[in-house]
Every structure is written in C-alpha cells, then in structure tokens.
Motif scaffolding. Structure first.
Motif, mmCIF file in Angstrom:
data_model
loop_
_atom_site.group_PDB
_atom_site.id
_atom_site.type_symbol
_atom_site.label_atom_id
_atom_site.label_comp_id
_atom_site.label_asym_id
_atom_site.label_seq_id
_atom_site.Cartn_x
_atom_site.Cartn_y
_atom_site.Cartn_z
ATOM 1 N N LEU A 152 6.977 9.857 4.255
ATOM 2 C CA LEU A 152 7.959 8.922 2.998
ATOM 3 C C LEU A 152 7.114 9.804 1.667
ATOM 4 N N TYR A 153 5.787 9.353 1.289
ATOM 5 C CA TYR A 153 5.345 8.948 -0.532
ATOM 6 C C TYR A 153 5.565 10.673 -0.083
ATOM 7 N N MET A 154 4.950 11.806 0.338
ATOM 8 C CA MET A 154 5.626 12.853 -0.104
ATOM 9 C C MET A 154 6.836 13.290 -0.374
ATOM 10 N N VAL A 155 8.419 12.615 0.033
ATOM 11 C CA VAL A 155 8.994 13.261 -0.404
ATOM 12 C C VAL A 155 9.412 13.419 -1.151
ATOM 13 N N LEU A 156 9.205 11.647 -1.871
ATOM 14 C CA LEU A 156 9.050 10.530 -3.043
ATOM 15 C C LEU A 156 8.526 11.058 -3.742
ATOM 16 N N LEU A 157 7.628 11.835 -3.683
ATOM 17 C CA LEU A 157 6.366 12.622 -4.736
ATOM 18 C C LEU A 157 7.290 13.513 -4.988
ATOM 19 N N ASN A 158 7.569 14.303 -4.570
ATOM 20 C CA ASN A 158 8.186 16.133 -4.694
ATOM 21 C C ASN A 158 9.905 15.301 -5.758
ATOM 22 N N ARG A 159 10.260 14.294 -5.118
ATOM 23 C CA ARG A 159 11.420 14.101 -6.175
ATOM 24 C C ARG A 159 11.511 14.052 -7.603
ATOM 25 N N ALA A 160 10.401 13.120 -7.433
ATOM 26 C CA ALA A 160 9.397 12.209 -8.623
ATOM 27 C C ALA A 160 9.348 13.509 -9.530
ATOM 28 N N ARG A 161 8.672 15.045 -9.302
ATOM 29 C CA ARG A 161 8.419 16.136 -9.739
ATOM 30 C C ARG A 161 9.674 17.384 -10.579
ATOM 31 N N LEU A 162 10.497 17.300 -9.442
ATOM 32 C CA LEU A 162 11.940 17.566 -9.865
ATOM 33 C C LEU A 162 11.937 16.535 -10.958
ATOM 34 N N SER A 163 12.574 15.315 -11.484
ATOM 35 C CA SER A 163 12.732 14.526 -12.161
ATOM 36 C C SER A 163 12.125 14.991 -13.464
ATOM 37 N N LEU A 214 1.648 2.358 -4.410
ATOM 38 C CA LEU A 214 1.883 4.056 -5.241
ATOM 39 C C LEU A 214 3.445 3.909 -5.292
ATOM 40 N N ILE A 215 4.089 3.008 -5.026
ATOM 41 C CA ILE A 215 5.787 3.207 -5.693
ATOM 42 C C ILE A 215 6.273 2.085 -6.466
ATOM 43 N N CYS A 216 6.970 1.659 -7.257
ATOM 44 C CA CYS A 216 7.341 0.291 -7.674
ATOM 45 C C CYS A 216 9.775 0.862 -7.535
ATOM 46 N N ARG A 217 10.204 0.057 -7.228
ATOM 47 C CA ARG A 217 11.556 -0.114 -6.648
ATOM 48 C C ARG A 217 12.051 -0.906 -8.135
ATOM 49 N N ALA A 218 13.011 -0.836 -8.421
ATOM 50 C CA ALA A 218 13.519 -0.924 -9.664
ATOM 51 C C ALA A 218 14.908 -1.198 -9.437
ATOM 52 N N ARG A 219 15.055 -2.523 -9.120
ATOM 53 C CA ARG A 219 16.452 -3.062 -9.177
ATOM 54 C C ARG A 219 17.391 -2.656 -9.994
ATOM 55 N N GLN A 220 18.739 -1.973 -9.450
ATOM 56 C CA GLN A 220 19.789 -1.561 -10.979
ATOM 57 C C GLN A 220 20.786 -2.288 -10.980
ATOM 58 N N GLY A 221 21.350 -3.490 -10.082
ATOM 59 C CA GLY A 221 21.921 -3.899 -9.336
ATOM 60 C C GLY A 221 23.054 -3.569 -8.385
ATOM 61 N N THR A 222 24.018 -4.311 -8.438
ATOM 62 C CA THR A 222 24.608 -4.723 -6.783
ATOM 63 C C THR A 222 25.725 -3.295 -6.538
ATOM 64 N N GLY A 223 25.588 -2.593 -5.589
ATOM 65 C CA GLY A 223 25.785 -1.363 -5.727
ATOM 66 C C GLY A 223 25.384 -0.568 -5.812
ATOM 67 N N ASN A 224 24.738 -0.169 -6.931
ATOM 68 C CA ASN A 224 23.603 0.905 -7.229
ATOM 69 C C ASN A 224 22.309 0.851 -6.569
ATOM 70 N N LYS A 281 3.043 6.174 -7.635
ATOM 71 C CA LYS A 281 2.567 6.292 -8.641
ATOM 72 C C LYS A 281 1.435 7.301 -7.689
ATOM 73 N N VAL A 282 0.101 7.576 -8.489
ATOM 74 C CA VAL A 282 -1.127 8.288 -7.742
ATOM 75 C C VAL A 282 -1.972 6.994 -8.239
ATOM 76 N N PRO A 283 -3.228 7.252 -7.049
ATOM 77 C CA PRO A 283 -4.210 6.474 -7.454
ATOM 78 C C PRO A 283 -4.698 7.282 -8.741
ATOM 79 N N ALA A 284 -5.106 6.758 -9.278
ATOM 80 C CA ALA A 284 -6.082 7.098 -10.888
ATOM 81 C C ALA A 284 -7.443 7.486 -10.782
ATOM 82 N N ASP A 285 -8.065 7.769 -9.533
ATOM 83 C CA ASP A 285 -9.143 8.460 -9.078
ATOM 84 C C ASP A 285 -9.145 9.722 -8.095
#
Length: 167
Positions: free
Chosen positions: A33-44, A89-99, A106-110
């Motif tokens: 899951l982290y690998m998939v999320l990192l891949n999507r973040a790289r696309l973003s 390693l990740i942070c989720r920010a809520r965007q409101g109901t239905g969103n 995130k990646v480790p600093a070292d």
C-alpha cells in the motif's frame, strides 16, 4: 508468452519499492500500500494542481479504490493506512463529508544513508569471509539418518542356510 531480458529490452510499467520498507515490521499489504501511495504521489508531483499552499504533494485515493487495486478488503486497507499513519509515513487530511481524504506521503529523513549502509552489508552476506573456501554441498560428507542405518544393518547381515533349513 515471455522473453528473456536483454540489454535493449524495455521494461513494463513498474512501481518503486523503497528499500527501507524491508526493515519495517509491517504486513506485506501495508508495504504494498505504501508503494502504491508513493507511486501516486510521484505522479501528483509531476502534474500541476496536486501541491498544497505549503508546497506538499498530495493525492486523492479512496479506500474502495485502494482495496480494488490491491485486491484486499476495505478493513485490511484501513488497518494498513492506520499502521502507516502511526509511524508517520502518511498523513490523511479530511476534506469533508462525501469527499475523499487528501493523502500526503512522507519519507524518512535519513532513508538514503540507511539504505546504502544496509545494502553494502547485505551484498557481502553470501561471500566467504577472510578468503575462506566455500565448500560445495555435494562435497561435504553428511551423516546418514537413523532410518538409513537400520536399512544398512539389515543389508549387512549375512545368513547361511544349511540343507533342509529355511530363513
């Protein structure tokens, strides 16, 4: 049909697996899951509009879509997301109901120095130390197990039969 990889072969699309995950005590699903999320973040990162006011890259990925991508249940995905959040390693920010939530990867600093040190140690793992000769397993004399000993004992017995005697 498959073909051998050659110097001129083109590789199929792939995702990067960060080596620091090898040392993490996560389930395989959480690592994937982290690998998939990192891949999507790289696309973003490459596309405009996926960076917030602070300059942090984010992506949108619903739990349903994550579950479908990894072929896991939504409960498993939620457990993996929580595990990634707990170690920051990740942070989720809520965007409101239905969103869907914004997901910041995130990646480790070292991680770059960690990885290089551990890989250099692991690469020497299979080589003999101090110029020791490696002995092929077929050359080594292995001790027989007890079953073989019993079979050998019965074969070694020599019976002599006299006339009119049976074994």
């Amino acid at each position: 049909m498959t073909t051998f990889l050659t110097a001129n072969s083109t590789l199929p699309p792939y995702m990067a697996f960060p080596s620091f995950l090898l040392d993490c005590d996560f389930s395989e699903t959480t690592k994937l899951l982290y690998m998939v999320l990192l891949n999507r973040a790289r696309l973003s990162q490459k596309n405009d509009g996926w960076i917030d006011k602070k300059g942090h890259v984010f992506s949108y990925f619903t739990i349903e879509d994550m579950a479908a991508t990894l072929r896991k249940s939504q409960t498993t995905i939620k457990t993996s997301l929580s595990a990634l959040e707990q170690v920051d390693l990740i942070c989720r920010a809520r965007q409101g109901t239905g969103n869907p939530n914004r997901i910041y990867v995130k990646v480790p600093a070292d991680f770059s120095t960690q990885t290089e040190e551990k890989l250099s140690v692991r690469q020497s793992e299979n080589r003999p130390f101090d110029r020791q000769n490696s002995v092929r397993q077929t050359v080594r004399k292995l001790s027989p197990n007890n079953k073989e000993k019993k079979n050998n004992d019965s074969v070694k017995r020599h019976y002599e039969c006299k006339e009119d005697e049976s074994l």
